[in-house]
Design an enzyme around this catalytic site. Structure first.
Site, PDB file in Angstrom:
ATOM      1  N   ASP A  12       0.808  -1.222   0.000  1.00  0.00           N
ATOM      2  CA  ASP A  12       0.000   0.000   0.000  1.00  0.00           C
ATOM      3  C   ASP A  12       0.844   1.277   0.000  1.00  0.00           C
ATOM      4  O   ASP A  12       0.446   2.299   0.557  1.00  0.00           O
ATOM      5  CB  ASP A  12      -0.961   0.019   1.217  1.00  0.00           C
ATOM      6  CG  ASP A  12      -1.870  -1.195   1.222  1.00  0.00           C
ATOM      7  OD1 ASP A  12      -2.197  -1.681   0.127  1.00  0.00           O
ATOM      8  OD2 ASP A  12      -2.236  -1.659   2.315  1.00  0.00           O
ATOM      9  N   LYS A  15       1.717   2.355  -5.036  1.00  0.00           N
ATOM     10  CA  LYS A  15       2.274   1.864  -6.313  1.00  0.00           C
ATOM     11  C   LYS A  15       1.346   2.168  -7.491  1.00  0.00           C
ATOM     12  O   LYS A  15       1.791   2.583  -8.558  1.00  0.00           O
ATOM     13  CB  LYS A  15       2.514   0.346  -6.226  1.00  0.00           C
ATOM     14  CG  LYS A  15       3.479  -0.058  -5.130  1.00  0.00           C
ATOM     15  CD  LYS A  15       3.569  -1.561  -4.991  1.00  0.00           C
ATOM     16  CE  LYS A  15       2.352  -2.239  -4.415  1.00  0.00           C
ATOM     17  NZ  LYS A  15       2.089  -1.979  -3.007  1.00  0.00           N
ATOM     18  N   GLY A  39      -4.521  -4.165  -3.882  1.00  0.00           N
ATOM     19  CA  GLY A  39      -5.540  -3.139  -4.116  1.00  0.00           C
ATOM     20  C   GLY A  39      -4.792  -1.869  -4.468  1.00  0.00           C
ATOM     21  O   GLY A  39      -4.182  -1.252  -3.602  1.00  0.00           O
ATOM     22  N   HIS A  40      -4.767  -1.529  -5.739  1.00  0.00           N
ATOM     23  CA  HIS A  40      -4.005  -0.370  -6.206  1.00  0.00           C
ATOM     24  C   HIS A  40      -4.972   0.748  -6.586  1.00  0.00           C
ATOM     25  O   HIS A  40      -5.768   0.599  -7.501  1.00  0.00           O
ATOM     26  CB  HIS A  40      -3.113  -0.768  -7.393  1.00  0.00           C
ATOM     27  CG  HIS A  40      -2.052  -1.767  -7.023  1.00  0.00           C
ATOM     28  ND1 HIS A  40      -1.106  -2.224  -7.894  1.00  0.00           N
ATOM     29  CD2 HIS A  40      -1.774  -2.383  -5.831  1.00  0.00           C
ATOM     30  CE1 HIS A  40      -0.313  -3.084  -7.273  1.00  0.00           C
ATOM     31  NE2 HIS A  40      -0.703  -3.193  -6.033  1.00  0.00           N
ATOM     32  N   GLN A 221       1.871  -6.001  -3.380  1.00  0.00           N
ATOM     33  CA  GLN A 221       2.340  -6.130  -1.987  1.00  0.00           C
ATOM     34  C   GLN A 221       3.616  -5.298  -1.796  1.00  0.00           C
ATOM     35  O   GLN A 221       3.794  -4.317  -2.483  1.00  0.00           O
ATOM     36  CB  GLN A 221       2.579  -7.601  -1.607  1.00  0.00           C
ATOM     37  CG  GLN A 221       1.298  -8.433  -1.496  1.00  0.00           C
ATOM     38  CD  GLN A 221       0.728  -8.854  -2.836  1.00  0.00           C
ATOM     39  OE1 GLN A 221       1.387  -9.485  -3.636  1.00  0.00           O
ATOM     40  NE2 GLN A 221      -0.511  -8.504  -3.100  1.00  0.00           N
TER      41      GLN A 221
HETATM   42  P1  GDP Z   1      -0.849   0.469  -3.519  1.00  0.00           P
HETATM   43  O1  GDP Z   1      -1.447  -0.825  -3.107  1.00  0.00           O
HETATM   44  O2  GDP Z   1       0.625   0.513  -3.284  1.00  0.00           O
HETATM   45  O3  GDP Z   1      -1.188   0.859  -4.927  1.00  0.00           O
HETATM   46  O4  GDP Z   1      -1.478   1.577  -2.558  1.00  0.00           O
HETATM   47  P2  GDP Z   1      -3.020   1.684  -2.099  1.00  0.00           P
HETATM   48  O5  GDP Z   1      -3.814   2.162  -3.240  1.00  0.00           O
HETATM   49  O6  GDP Z   1      -3.457   0.441  -1.423  1.00  0.00           O
HETATM   50  O7  GDP Z   1      -2.906   2.753  -0.950  1.00  0.00           O
HETATM   51  C1  GDP Z   1      -2.397   4.021  -1.168  1.00  0.00           C
HETATM   52  C2  GDP Z   1      -3.463   5.047  -0.751  1.00  0.00           C
HETATM   53  O8  GDP Z   1      -2.871   6.317  -0.642  1.00  0.00           O
HETATM   54  C3  GDP Z   1      -4.557   5.201  -1.778  1.00  0.00           C
HETATM   55  O9  GDP Z   1      -5.746   5.560  -1.115  1.00  0.00           O
HETATM   56  C4  GDP Z   1      -4.065   6.373  -2.644  1.00  0.00           C
HETATM   57  O10 GDP Z   1      -5.129   7.078  -3.260  1.00  0.00           O
HETATM   58  C5  GDP Z   1      -3.398   7.222  -1.613  1.00  0.00           C
HETATM   59  N1  GDP Z   1      -2.245   7.998  -2.068  1.00  0.00           N
HETATM   60  C6  GDP Z   1      -1.286   7.655  -2.978  1.00  0.00           C
HETATM   61  N2  GDP Z   1      -0.327   8.605  -3.032  1.00  0.00           N
HETATM   62  C7  GDP Z   1      -0.697   9.550  -2.133  1.00  0.00           C
HETATM   63  C8  GDP Z   1      -0.103  10.778  -1.695  1.00  0.00           C
HETATM   64  O11 GDP Z   1       0.970  11.174  -2.114  1.00  0.00           O
HETATM   65  N3  GDP Z   1      -0.784  11.475  -0.729  1.00  0.00           N
HETATM   66  C9  GDP Z   1      -1.969  11.068  -0.202  1.00  0.00           C
HETATM   67  N4  GDP Z   1      -2.542  11.822   0.730  1.00  0.00           N
HETATM   68  N5  GDP Z   1      -2.554   9.918  -0.591  1.00  0.00           N
HETATM   69  C10 GDP Z   1      -1.912   9.171  -1.529  1.00  0.00           C
HETATM   70  P1  IMO Z   2      -0.922  -4.102  -2.341  1.00  0.00           P
HETATM   71  O1  IMO Z   2      -0.502  -4.608  -3.702  1.00  0.00           O
HETATM   72  C1  IMO Z   2      -0.988  -4.625   1.973  1.00  0.00           C
HETATM   73  C2  IMO Z   2      -1.075  -8.724   3.474  1.00  0.00           C
HETATM   74  C3  IMO Z   2      -2.344  -9.193   4.174  1.00  0.00           C
HETATM   75  C4  IMO Z   2      -1.773 -10.217   5.143  1.00  0.00           C
HETATM   76  C5  IMO Z   2      -0.637 -10.841   4.334  1.00  0.00           C
HETATM   77  C6  IMO Z   2      -1.018 -12.142   3.639  1.00  0.00           C
HETATM   78  O2  IMO Z   2      -2.204  -3.370  -2.363  1.00  0.00           O
HETATM   79  O3  IMO Z   2       0.206  -3.377  -1.697  1.00  0.00           O
HETATM   80  P2  IMO Z   2      -2.591 -12.799   1.596  1.00  0.00           P
HETATM   81  O4  IMO Z   2      -3.966 -12.360   1.217  1.00  0.00           O
HETATM   82  O5  IMO Z   2      -1.557 -12.486   0.590  1.00  0.00           O
HETATM   83  O6  IMO Z   2      -2.553 -14.223   2.038  1.00  0.00           O
HETATM   84  O7  IMO Z   2      -2.238 -11.949   2.920  1.00  0.00           O
HETATM   85  O8  IMO Z   2      -0.265  -9.878   3.353  1.00  0.00           O
HETATM   86  N1  IMO Z   2      -1.282  -8.189   2.108  1.00  0.00           N
HETATM   87  C7  IMO Z   2      -1.213  -6.896   1.818  1.00  0.00           C
HETATM   88  N2  IMO Z   2      -1.031  -5.815   2.597  1.00  0.00           N
HETATM   89  N3  IMO Z   2      -1.113  -4.480   0.636  1.00  0.00           N
HETATM   90  C8  IMO Z   2      -1.266  -5.544  -0.172  1.00  0.00           C
HETATM   91  O9  IMO Z   2      -1.236  -5.450  -1.520  1.00  0.00           O
HETATM   92  C9  IMO Z   2      -1.362  -6.819   0.405  1.00  0.00           C
HETATM   93  N4  IMO Z   2      -1.562  -8.071  -0.073  1.00  0.00           N
HETATM   94  C10 IMO Z   2      -1.499  -8.898   0.982  1.00  0.00           C
HETATM   95  O10 IMO Z   2      -2.977  -8.135   4.844  1.00  0.00           O
HETATM   96  O11 IMO Z   2      -1.195  -9.558   6.233  1.00  0.00           O
HETATM   97 MG    MG Z   3      -2.910  -1.546  -1.806  1.00  0.00          MG
END
Ligand code: GDP
Ligand code: IMO
Ligand code: MG
Length: 421
Positions: A12, A15, A39-40, A221
């Site tokens: 998270d 990315k 979840g991107h 991840q």
């Molecule tokens: P990912 O899994 O690495 O793609 O990241 P996620 O989407 O799960 O989580 C990142 C969260 O931070 C999302 O809600 C994005 O919309 C938000 N986000 C990304 N870059 C920024 C930033 O620079 N500032 C803020 N405030 N939010 C951001």
């Molecule tokens: P993105 O791509 C954050 C975590 C789960 C759990 C562990 C194992 O959005 O960064 P799994 O479902 O793979 O068996 O879970 O890994 N986990 C993540 N945490 N971002 C993710 O993906 C994750 N994908 C799995 O919360 O702790």
């Molecule tokens: Mg994510």
């Protein structure tokens, strides 16, 4: 050549947003591992969308998006996601390709994931319950069904055989769940998938590389969730690090050029497992609130803490990071004091290495303190205008990691990014 973009923490890191930003410079965006546990989040025309299976270049007309062989694919999630993407006016079937070697997630994999977590009781991983672990187990156990198999007339027979095996396992775990509705959806998903270009991904990628096209491998991840190098057993079931690109796409190591590591300006983790810099106080709460730190896949509150340079340096080392992107810097805007963890104190000794078993050790983070910038940076677009306190914070991190932050993300929006020139 192939560039890689991946997360350096526990996932998270932002990315999705960064891949979407870089996508216009690439011909192909490819996922190489993970599955719908990812979840991107992207903002397209100011509307939020969360991608789980589809690479984050799908909103760019001239970019091919490949789901690589290293991914585990849930046809149900894929169908749902395609429908959402279509509501943004995207012709998904045109630019989305799937490798025939990609492994399928079956409804029984999801049930097995649940059963395994129930059996673990208090030691549960905190899995997203998307069937990731069991699907990869069937891959390494050489039982899995792959996307190429859906073109075989015996696919249903093969499915029934594997399902039976899973059912026996579930019975032995005394786990009973009616999966018939999931199964209907699964077969709808399989039918839906037939419209896609199901290709030999390794020839496809290598031919594009030979033509001089640019490929970006999109990690899911984060490095600390890598099955070998993460905080085992609290990890995911794939190699999330840059080495995973070779096996997850069929790319030779010499073809990898830039390794772009993404880190938040602080740190989060969702699910169980060690997190040395976790804050259980009002500061942690403030980070969660300001950063809106709730899981994009499961909605669970994310655990929050200060940036951990020990873990980050380890991640830079195992990935061969050549440049860094720091996201969510704006979340620190209102903090008067910032901390960065520079060592782990274990048994009274300060260490700068990630230990073998974080889970069983009492780790005391050793912090350096910084003055906050106390300025709203969300509207800034050039590094010149960045507050001095933030420049200090960044240059300290660069120095410790021996790598440079080249971009600062200062908001979730597509245009909220500051190149560091
Ligand atoms: P990912 O899994 O690495 O793609 O990241 P996620 O989407 O799960 O989580 C990142 C969260 O931070 C999302 O809600 C994005 O919309 C938000 N986000 C990304 N870059 C920024 C930033 O620079 N500032 C803020 N405030 N939010 C951001
Ligand atoms: P993105 O791509 C954050 C975590 C789960 C759990 C562990 C194992 O959005 O960064 P799994 O479902 O793979 O068996 O879970 O890994 N986990 C993540 N945490 N971002 C993710 O993906 C994750 N994908 C799995 O919360 O702790
Ligand atoms: Mg994510």
């Amino acid at each position: 050549m192939v560039d890689v973009l991946l997360g350096l923490q526990w996932g998270d890191e932002g990315k999705g947003k960064i891949v979407d930003y870089f996508a216009p410079s690439y011909d192909v965006i490819a996922r190489f591992q993970g599955g719908p546990n990812a979840g991107h989040t992207l903002y397209v025309k100011d509307k939020k969308i969360v991608l789980h299976q589809i690479p984050s270049g799908i909103f760019h007309d001239n970019t091919i998006n490949l789901i690589g062989n290293g991914v585990v694919l849930d046809p149900v999630t894929l169908k749902r996601e395609c429908e959402t993407v279509a509501s943004f006016g995207v012709d998904y079937a045109k630019n989305l390709y799937i490798s025939e070697r990609t492994n399928l997630i079956l409804p029984t994999h999801r049930a097995l994931d649940k059963a395994s977590e129930v059996l673990k009781g208090n030691d549960k991983i905190g899995s997203t319950l998307k069937g990731i672990g069991p699907a990869y187990m069937d891959k390494t156990g050489r039982n899995a069904l792959r996307v190429g198999d859906i073109l075989d007339k015996n696919f249903t027979t093969q499915y029934i055989r594997l399902r039976l095996k899973h059912q026996k396992l579930l019975d032995s775990m005394q786990f009973h769940e009616d999966i018939s509705a999931w199964e209907d959806e699964f077969f709808e998903g399989i039918e839906f998938m037939r419209q896609f270009k199901i290709i030999n991904g390794e020839y496809f990628i290598n031919e594009r590389i030979s033509e001089g096209k640019k490929v970006l491998a999109e990690g899911a991840q984060g490095s600390m969730l890598d099955v070998d190098f993460g905080t085992f057993p609290f990890v995911t079931s794939s190699n999330t690090i840059s080495a995973g690109v070779c096996t997850g796409l069929g790319v030779p190591p010499q073809k990898i050029k830039e390794v772009i590591g993404v880190t938040k300006a602080y740190c989060t983790r969702v699910g169980s497992g060690p997190f040395p810099t976790e804050l259980h106080d009002s500061v942690g709460e403030e980070l969660r609130k300001t950063g809106n730190e709730f899981g994009a896949t499961t909605g669970r509150p994310r655990r929050c803490g200060w940036i951990d340079l020990v873990a980050l340096k380890f991640a830079c080392m195992i990935n061969g990071v050549t440049q860094l992107v720091m996201t969510k810097a704006d979340v620190l805007d209102a903090f008067t004091e910032l901390k960065v963890c520079e060592a782990y104190e274990i048994d009274g000794k300060a260490r700068q290495q990630v230990p073998y078993q974080m889970t069983k050790l009492a780790i005391n983070p050793v912090y350096a303190s910084f003055k906050g910038w106390d300025t709203n940076i969300t509207q800034l677009s050039s590094f010149d205008s960045v507050p001095e306190a933030m420049k200090d914070y960044i240059s300290h991190i660069n120095g410790y990691l021996g790598a440079e932050i080249k971009y600062i993300s200062n908001g979730p929006g597509r245009d909220q990014i500051i190149p560091v020139l």
